[in-house]
Design a protein around this motif. Structure first.
Motif, mmCIF file in Angstrom:
data_model
loop_
_atom_site.group_PDB
_atom_site.id
_atom_site.type_symbol
_atom_site.label_atom_id
_atom_site.label_comp_id
_atom_site.label_asym_id
_atom_site.label_seq_id
_atom_site.Cartn_x
_atom_site.Cartn_y
_atom_site.Cartn_z
ATOM 1 N N ARG A 112 67.144 102.811 -54.748
ATOM 2 C CA ARG A 112 66.212 103.753 -54.997
ATOM 3 C C ARG A 112 65.871 102.975 -56.566
ATOM 4 O O ARG A 112 66.868 102.231 -57.220
ATOM 5 C CB ARG A 112 67.021 104.835 -55.561
ATOM 6 C CG ARG A 112 67.254 105.772 -54.230
ATOM 7 C CD ARG A 112 68.043 107.234 -54.438
ATOM 8 N NE ARG A 112 68.575 107.512 -53.582
ATOM 9 C CZ ARG A 112 67.739 108.577 -52.876
ATOM 10 N NH1 ARG A 112 66.359 108.689 -53.231
ATOM 11 N NH2 ARG A 112 68.163 109.180 -51.755
ATOM 12 N N PRO A 113 64.670 102.876 -57.015
ATOM 13 C CA PRO A 113 64.502 102.298 -58.245
ATOM 14 C C PRO A 113 64.841 102.880 -59.362
ATOM 15 O O PRO A 113 65.028 103.961 -59.639
ATOM 16 C CB PRO A 113 62.880 102.322 -58.306
ATOM 17 C CG PRO A 113 62.503 103.711 -57.307
ATOM 18 C CD PRO A 113 63.503 103.553 -56.505
ATOM 19 N N ARG A 114 65.378 102.062 -60.523
ATOM 20 C CA ARG A 114 65.904 102.557 -61.606
ATOM 21 C C ARG A 114 64.577 103.091 -62.511
ATOM 22 O O ARG A 114 63.491 102.517 -62.498
ATOM 23 C CB ARG A 114 66.590 101.483 -62.333
ATOM 24 C CG ARG A 114 67.517 100.924 -61.788
ATOM 25 C CD ARG A 114 68.495 99.897 -62.361
ATOM 26 N NE ARG A 114 69.500 99.419 -61.774
ATOM 27 C CZ ARG A 114 70.416 98.527 -61.830
ATOM 28 N NH1 ARG A 114 70.078 97.691 -62.954
ATOM 29 N NH2 ARG A 114 71.501 98.070 -61.499
ATOM 30 N N PRO A 115 64.983 103.924 -63.272
ATOM 31 C CA PRO A 115 63.769 104.323 -64.339
ATOM 32 C C PRO A 115 63.222 103.144 -65.095
ATOM 33 O O PRO A 115 64.073 102.293 -65.273
ATOM 34 C CB PRO A 115 64.584 105.260 -65.437
ATOM 35 C CG PRO A 115 65.792 105.706 -64.466
ATOM 36 C CD PRO A 115 66.127 104.737 -63.637
ATOM 37 N N ARG A 116 61.913 103.113 -65.162
ATOM 38 C CA ARG A 116 60.984 101.907 -65.658
ATOM 39 C C ARG A 116 60.710 102.309 -66.981
ATOM 40 O O ARG A 116 60.704 103.171 -67.416
ATOM 41 C CB ARG A 116 59.773 101.860 -64.760
ATOM 42 C CG ARG A 116 58.946 100.717 -65.411
ATOM 43 C CD ARG A 116 57.485 100.463 -64.559
ATOM 44 N NE ARG A 116 56.942 101.753 -64.407
ATOM 45 C CZ ARG A 116 55.950 102.066 -65.419
ATOM 46 N NH1 ARG A 116 55.309 101.279 -66.171
ATOM 47 N NH2 ARG A 116 55.238 103.124 -65.311
ATOM 48 N N PRO A 117 60.979 101.302 -67.948
ATOM 49 C CA PRO A 117 60.536 101.702 -69.361
ATOM 50 C C PRO A 117 59.068 101.708 -69.464
ATOM 51 O O PRO A 117 58.389 101.743 -68.769
ATOM 52 C CB PRO A 117 60.592 100.044 -69.880
ATOM 53 C CG PRO A 117 61.742 99.307 -69.235
ATOM 54 C CD PRO A 117 61.280 99.931 -67.637
ATOM 55 N N CYS A 118 58.840 102.713 -70.429
ATOM 56 C CA CYS A 118 57.503 103.120 -70.561
ATOM 57 C C CYS A 118 56.371 102.172 -70.824
ATOM 58 O O CYS A 118 56.694 101.458 -71.553
ATOM 59 C CB CYS A 118 57.466 104.267 -71.802
ATOM 60 S SG CYS A 118 58.469 105.903 -71.520
ATOM 61 N N SER A 119 55.298 102.140 -69.803
ATOM 62 C CA SER A 119 54.346 101.117 -70.056
ATOM 63 C C SER A 119 53.434 101.999 -71.273
ATOM 64 O O SER A 119 53.264 103.019 -71.360
ATOM 65 C CB SER A 119 53.430 101.246 -68.751
ATOM 66 O OG SER A 119 52.447 100.225 -68.989
ATOM 67 N N ARG A 120 52.752 100.809 -71.752
ATOM 68 C CA ARG A 120 51.913 101.304 -72.894
ATOM 69 C C ARG A 120 50.622 102.082 -72.447
ATOM 70 O O ARG A 120 49.939 102.817 -73.080
ATOM 71 C CB ARG A 120 51.543 100.005 -73.935
ATOM 72 C CG ARG A 120 52.644 99.325 -74.790
ATOM 73 C CD ARG A 120 52.192 98.218 -75.082
ATOM 74 N NE ARG A 120 51.936 97.185 -74.156
ATOM 75 C CZ ARG A 120 51.360 95.898 -74.324
ATOM 76 N NH1 ARG A 120 50.963 95.663 -75.630
ATOM 77 N NH2 ARG A 120 51.194 95.203 -73.301
ATOM 78 N N VAL A 121 50.077 101.656 -71.425
ATOM 79 C CA VAL A 121 48.842 102.198 -70.771
ATOM 80 C C VAL A 121 49.266 102.493 -69.436
ATOM 81 O O VAL A 121 49.612 101.763 -68.369
ATOM 82 C CB VAL A 121 47.743 101.070 -70.640
ATOM 83 C CG1 VAL A 121 46.560 101.636 -70.322
ATOM 84 C CG2 VAL A 121 47.625 100.481 -72.244
ATOM 85 N N PRO A 122 49.322 103.704 -69.104
ATOM 86 C CA PRO A 122 49.752 104.243 -67.762
ATOM 87 C C PRO A 122 48.472 104.394 -66.763
ATOM 88 O O PRO A 122 47.981 105.335 -65.960
ATOM 89 C CB PRO A 122 49.852 105.923 -67.911
ATOM 90 C CG PRO A 122 49.155 106.346 -69.252
ATOM 91 C CD PRO A 122 49.059 105.053 -69.997
ATOM 92 N N LEU A 123 47.740 103.171 -66.710
ATOM 93 C CA LEU A 123 46.696 103.122 -65.670
ATOM 94 C C LEU A 123 47.590 102.397 -64.376
ATOM 95 O O LEU A 123 48.448 101.561 -64.568
ATOM 96 C CB LEU A 123 45.788 102.017 -66.116
ATOM 97 C CG LEU A 123 45.093 102.331 -67.454
ATOM 98 C CD1 LEU A 123 44.104 101.524 -67.866
ATOM 99 C CD2 LEU A 123 44.135 103.730 -67.104
#
Length: 206
Positions: A67-78
């Motif tokens: 299962r993927p780990r939580p990803r660091p927030c991306s600056r642009v959610p595109l």
């Protein structure tokens, strides 16, 4: 020290015992995500004995082991836009899209827009411009990624595939064409390396 992004192995030629051992090795690396590539149904069943939550994607043969780990927030959610030249390129395109999703990246798939029907590509040009990065998958002469890179202002990761006939040489013709393209903003992976394209997208976008 941060964890590795990916642990991956190819299932080709492995018997069930070897699959189980290889999966255990991959899980022991404590990577962000672990994959078994080009796995048959029987190899998937063997993988599940070591990784019960594993998920198989039959068209690409990709098995997502963790299962993927939580990803660091991306600056642009595109999203990442995965683009496939022809239906024969879809297994590699699916590998790229599934891996992107596993890394927590939103991803879309646009299929069958090769340069033999350029009007189909032009019809979705505005949609592709909504992406932050494009993964473009093509075999034969490998023309599509170069065209997309010239039409879009987004970075393009080209994935040459082994699809082709005549002198395509298992994807070498497409790879050579892309490496000599000169299209701006174009990066090239190895042949059939949809997972590698997704890893690059993960590193560029987070």
């Amino acid at each position: 020290m941060s964890h590795a992004i990916v642990a991956a192995a190819d299932a080709g030629g492995l018997d069930p015992d070897q699959v189980r051992d290889r999966v255990k090795e991959l899980l022991a690396r404590d990577a962000e995500a672990a994959f078994l590539r080009r796995a048959s149904r029987d190899q998937y069943e063997a993988a599940r004995e070591a990784a019960p939550d594993a998920v198989h994607h039959p068209r690409s043969g990709l098995v997502v082991l963790t299962r993927p780990r939580p990803r660091p927030c991306s600056r642009v959610p595109l999203p990442v836009a995965v683009v496939s030249a022809g239906t024969a390129d879809l297994p590699v395109a699916e590998e790229a899209m599934v891996a992107a999703h596993t890394f927590g990246l939103p991803a879309t798939l646009t299929a069958d827009v090769g340069v033999a029907g350029l009007h189909r590509l032009l019809a979705v040009r505005d949609e592709l411009d909504l992406a932050r990065l494009l993964i473009v998958v093509a075999g034969m002469d490998g023309a599509l990624p170069s065209v997309v890179a010239r039409l879009s202002s987004r970075p393009v990761v080209a994935v040459p595939t082994s699809v082709g006939y005549g002198s395509s040489e298992g994807g070498l013709a497409a790879l050579a064409a892309l490496l000599t393209s000169g299209a701006p903003g174009l990066a090239v992976t190895g042949i059939d390396d949809g997972l590698g394209a997704a890893v690059l997208a993960r590193r560029l976008m987070t």
